[in-house]
Design a protein around this motif. Structure first.
Motif, mmCIF file in Angstrom:
data_model
loop_
_atom_site.group_PDB
_atom_site.id
_atom_site.type_symbol
_atom_site.label_atom_id
_atom_site.label_comp_id
_atom_site.label_asym_id
_atom_site.label_seq_id
_atom_site.Cartn_x
_atom_site.Cartn_y
_atom_site.Cartn_z
ATOM 1 N N GLY A 38 0.698 -1.108 0.092
ATOM 2 C CA GLY A 38 0.052 0.044 -0.036
ATOM 3 C C GLY A 38 0.818 1.328 0.044
ATOM 4 O O GLY A 38 0.719 2.276 -0.701
ATOM 5 N N ILE A 39 1.850 1.275 0.836
ATOM 6 C CA ILE A 39 2.800 2.383 0.765
ATOM 7 C C ILE A 39 3.435 2.709 -0.466
ATOM 8 O O ILE A 39 3.614 3.783 -0.814
ATOM 9 C CB ILE A 39 3.844 2.183 1.886
ATOM 10 N N VAL A 40 4.063 1.642 -1.026
ATOM 11 C CA VAL A 40 4.726 1.731 -2.447
ATOM 12 C C VAL A 40 3.912 2.192 -3.350
ATOM 13 O O VAL A 40 3.944 3.105 -4.126
ATOM 14 C CB VAL A 40 5.416 0.433 -2.702
ATOM 15 N N LEU A 41 2.587 1.617 -3.459
ATOM 16 C CA LEU A 41 1.613 1.907 -4.560
ATOM 17 C C LEU A 41 1.256 3.295 -4.515
ATOM 18 O O LEU A 41 0.989 3.973 -5.303
ATOM 19 C CB LEU A 41 0.454 0.925 -4.563
ATOM 20 N N HIS A 42 0.781 4.002 -3.028
ATOM 21 C CA HIS A 42 0.332 5.233 -3.114
ATOM 22 C C HIS A 42 1.642 6.229 -3.599
ATOM 23 O O HIS A 42 1.180 7.247 -4.216
ATOM 24 C CB HIS A 42 0.124 5.453 -1.439
ATOM 25 N N HIS A 43 2.814 5.869 -2.958
ATOM 26 C CA HIS A 43 4.068 6.716 -3.563
ATOM 27 C C HIS A 43 3.967 6.893 -5.026
ATOM 28 O O HIS A 43 4.219 7.896 -5.642
ATOM 29 C CB HIS A 43 5.363 6.264 -3.115
ATOM 30 N N LEU A 44 3.747 5.583 -5.661
ATOM 31 C CA LEU A 44 3.907 5.532 -7.220
ATOM 32 C C LEU A 44 2.846 6.341 -7.704
ATOM 33 O O LEU A 44 2.786 7.197 -8.684
ATOM 34 C CB LEU A 44 3.943 3.993 -7.800
ATOM 35 N N ALA A 45 1.370 6.252 -7.319
ATOM 36 C CA ALA A 45 0.237 6.893 -7.711
ATOM 37 C C ALA A 45 0.293 8.208 -7.527
ATOM 38 O O ALA A 45 0.114 9.114 -8.340
ATOM 39 C CB ALA A 45 -0.888 6.151 -7.097
#
Lengths: 274, 274
Positions: free
Chosen positions: B257-264
């Motif tokens: 979740g943390i990584v995908l939020h950062h990318l989005a």
């Protein structure tokens, strides 16, 4: 160095606190709780604000827990039972083979806890988190990102419940927390201690990515579904996490992790560039 | 509009697929799975790549599921049972009152799935995720941040397991996925389709906050504990999430979740500033 005491009988009164631990909950009974497994026991032994009352291990694990229990006071009993006796005590196959009874000592009030945090700090304020998995997950993330304190409102479940401690990987014993009384005003309390309240809510005017962390931030999270009370949101800065169309759904512990990472990373950036 | 068929007997052969659903798992048996609850049923009805084979609802919920099942083909049976019969079928108190049997149809190969993604896209590559809670949590986060595809290696559990679907809040039915064969090389596959592989690992040379998302990113995640295989990490960009000293522990779904939020969030920023 504590003394090792062999237990041969599941009905031995000395280990009564460990009996049928899956079926009941020690919480609320004299501030006692159950810690399971190596990692959580290590956290308990090292924790400020908690005391190990006793330890119960599978006899074949005694060698491997020696270092772990060595720092305990001499009068803390370490009980050792053969695996079948241990299973009979716990009421289920206790593969982890390591249990302890802990006690919370002298918890601070919310006010005293916030007063103990000087300088840069993030705090987490939880409202109505009644699910032990989510509570444990939130404390795990709080510990991972170095949160200074967690405040719980009166509708939250107890973080010292066995499953919450386990899911937190001991984070509950790492990050200090305090419980607000019903009717306490968390926003006034936070502001008195210089924490800027960020209320996570789908309708927040600011997207998380735009939030530039201040020195003292408070992250307010409500339960999935009901969310935070409108009067709390109105008095805080409303922050949303943008999601894909048609699937506007994040777990509350995951939300906490995302926000705390953003704050920690932002603080690190501003520190290194100053 | 499907026809409503009353069920009066828990042994009725027409609802055999629903019997004792907690004790067994339909997965692997002709590609069938169990969907529970209103939200997941709505996802199943709307999903590409899945078909509802039948629906079973508590009779007193019939009115409230009318809209939900209306788009189903005429030949999809909607069974209705009084609550006690429903409980007897499921093998436990079925408070949700809504069940469906779904079928996965014509899944794409990993290669075809990546080929179907044009333009900007993030994909998630999971290695050895054997826990259904974590699998469900990862798909929930993938759906929330609009991930284009999930690739699973041969050591992952089945995301169509009942609990994984439930934990994903139907995200499993939203985000397309494909399973790699044992020995497939995910990095070569990703690079062939223009995805930059980011391997999440505590020893990564880059901290997540420093990663400026490209147009096509692949996030590689391994199970908590063992993590990703060294040969995968070596061939990807190693990325770490900085945590507090003494508590270096994040749940794998939270990490996702943390990584995908950062990318989005990063993609959104670069889009709005261009």
């Amino acid at each position: 160095m504590p003394t090792i005491l062999p237990i041969h009988d599941a009905d031995d009164p000395r280990i009564a606190a460990y009996r049928d631990i899956r079926e009941r909950d020690l919480v609320g009974r004299q501030g006692l709780f159950v810690a399971e497994g190596r990692v959580v026991l290590a956290m308990l032994v090292a924790a400020t604000g908690y005391r190990a009352e006793s330890v119960l291990v599978a006899a074949h694990r005694l060698d491997s827990v020696g270092d772990l229990v060595a720092p305990l006071a001499d009068d803390v009993p370490v009980y050792a039972a053969e695996q079948p006796v241990l299973d009979a005590i716990a009421g289920f196959p206790m593969h982890r083979g390591i249990l302890a009874i802990g006690r919370r000592v002298d918890p601070l009030s919310p006010d005293a806890l916030l007063a103990s945090l000087s300088g840069d700090a993030d705090v987490l304020v939880l409202s109505g988190i009644a699910n032990h998995d989510n509570m444990g997950g939130l404390f795990r993330n709080a510990a991972a990102f170095g949160v200074g304190a967690v405040l719980l409102d009166a509708e939250c479940c107890d973080p010292l419940y066995r499953k919450a401690i386990r899911v937190s990987v001991g984070g509950v014993l790492k990050t200090p927390y305090a419980t607000l009384a019903r009717g306490d005003d968390p926003v006034a309390l936070l502001e008195r201690h210089g924490f800027a309240p960020l209320a996570l809510t789908p309708g927040g005017a600011t997207t998380l990515a735009e939030v530039v962390p201040g020195r003292r931030n408070a992250v307010l999270l409500g339960a999935e579904g009901p969310g935070l009370a409108a009067d709390l949101i109105a008095r805080a800065r409303g922050v949303r996490i943008d999601m894909a169309a048609g699937f506007d759904s994040l777990n509350v512990a995951t939300t906490g992790g995302i926000v705390l990472h953003h704050l920690a990373a932002g603080r690190h950036r501003s520190t290194s560039s100053s």
